[in-house]
Structure formats: C-alpha cells, structure tokens
Enzyme design. Structure first.
Site, short mmCIF file in Angstrom:
data_model
loop_
_atom_site.label_atom_id
_atom_site.label_comp_id
_atom_site.label_asym_id
_atom_site.label_seq_id
_atom_site.Cartn_x
_atom_site.Cartn_y
_atom_site.Cartn_z
N GLU A 143 48.38 45.90 43.24
CA GLU A 143 48.48 44.49 43.61
C GLU A 143 49.83 43.90 43.23
OE1 GLU A 143 43.72 43.32 43.39
OE2 GLU A 143 45.09 42.62 41.83
N HIS A 176 41.22 38.75 47.58
CA HIS A 176 40.08 39.03 46.70
C HIS A 176 38.75 38.57 47.31
CE1 HIS A 176 43.24 39.70 43.70
NE2 HIS A 176 42.32 40.35 43.00
#
Length: 244
Positions: A143, A176
């Site tokens: 990420e 997410h």
C-alpha cells in the site's frame, strides 16, 4: 509516470481482482486431490491460500521492478538516516493521534465505532494465523508503494502536498471498501504522505504503517483480555484518578 510504476499499479489492481480467477483454480486443484470443492471449509481455505499467495507474488513483482530505485522521486533533499529513524518511530505516535482524532470526529457525526473491514480480517486471522503476515507486513508495504510512492509521489510533483495528499488519501480510503470510515482511512493516508514528504524516504511511512497494523491486530486478538484487565483494575484506576 514511469513504465515500472504503471506495471505496479496494474499488478496491484490485478491482485485485488485475482480472487475471481485464483480461488476457482485452487478449488479445481483441491478437487483433483480428492477434496470436495463445494465444501464451505474448503472454499474458505482456498480464499485464504489465494490471499496469501497473491499478496506475496504482487510484493515480489513490485520489489523486482523497484530494485534499481534506491529512493523516491523526492530524493534531492533526503533526510539523514538517524533523523529518519526518529521520524519513523515518531510517525507511529503521529498515526495513533491522527486515527484517534478522526475517531472523535466520527463519533461526533454519529458514526458507529468498529470497522466491518477489520472484523472480516480478524476472522481470517483467527482461522489462519499466517494471514497476520499479509495484514501486518506485506499489505502495508504494498500500500505504501502504490498509494504513497507512486500515486502520491507522482501527484506531488505537479500539485504540491495538500491536493496530492487529499487525492491519494481518498483513493487509499476507497480501496479499503469501508466507506463509513472513509475519514479514518483518509487521515492515515494524510499522515503517511506527510512522513514521506518530510523524510523523502518511503521506508518511514512503511514502518509506521506496519507498526499501526501490527498494533491493531495485537489489540484485536487480545480484546477480551484487555476488557478483563480494565474491569479488574477499574477500582485502582478510579483511586488514582481521584488524586490527579
């Protein structure tokens, strides 16, 4: 953006969508080995196996593509190693503060505490402890490479910090798929972007992100013990509180 960056972005997106192809392959192999692919237990295990496998492969591809890069696009004014270490450690507390502040705002807005995304992840970890490696280490590294080094780093060269951090943080939050807590994820994205700009070292936000995820996992795994401890020592806390 560099060609390698585009490949990494495509790899990350492909990894996120690969479940639709990878899991059926695992189930097919399981069937050949004599297992029942229709079994919920086998399907669940197949999802876990592919989750771990896909994240590892994606990380390897990213590291291979970035092997020639010693630093990020903002290398010209890179912070010294000792100072970077200090910011890496301080970044953990900064991340905690940002998360707490965002949580307070969410409470004021009437948003229920607790994340479905976190609950689902903890279910996977309870079923297969090896998933901790993905959640605490591999996931944060990927990420930070994707959202901070590539997306934020590329935008930063054109738009400066605030706009770049805002855009990359919102993308980070949306990725997410927990839209109720988009403010919480965005605040973390801003914090990691700040650490990246401040130190010019991607390893600093990586360290803070890994530490944050690891801390959350530890707290979630020991949630019952923490509640028990709070109840056990509540009297002591109240006693001490009366003198502060």
């Amino acid at each position: 953006m560099k060609k390698e960056y585009w490949i990494i972005l495509i790899t990350y997106i492909a990894m996120q969508l690969s479940t639709f192809v990878g899991v059926p392959v695992i189930l097919f192999i399981a069937g050949l080995l004599g297992y029942n692919p229709a079994s919920k237990a086998i399907q669940f295990q197949s999802n876990i196996i592919w989750l771990i496998f896909s994240f590892i492969i994606a990380l390897i591809i990213c590291l291979v593509l970035l092997r020639k890069e010693v630093s990020n696009p903002m290398r010209s004014d890179v912070m010294s190693i000792p100072s970077s270490i200090g910011w890496a450690i301080g970044g953990v507390f900064l991340s905690l503060f940002a998360q707490s502040f965002a949580g307070i705002i969410e409470q004021q807005l009437g948003i229920k505490q607790g994340s479905e995304n976190t609950e689902q992840i903890m279910q996977l970890i309870n079923a297969a402890p090896l998933v901790i490696i993905v959640v605490s280490i591999i996931g944060p590294i990927l990420e930070e490479i994707v959202f901070r080094k590539i997306i934020f780093g590329s935008l930063y060269q054109r738009f400066g910090f605030f706009i770049s951090a805002l855009i990359s943080s919102l993308i980070f939050a949306v990725a997410h798929r927990d839209f109720v807590h988009i403010l919480l994820y965005a605040s973390m994205g801003f914090t990691f972007a700040f650490l990246y700009v401040k130190t010019k070292r991607i390893l600093v936000p990586i360290f803070a992100h890994v530490a944050m995820n690891t801390l959350v996992v530890i707290l979630q795994l020991n949630y019952d013990k923490i509640i028990e401890w709070q109840e056990k020592y509540s009297g002591v806390t109240q006693f001490i509180g009366g003198f502060l």
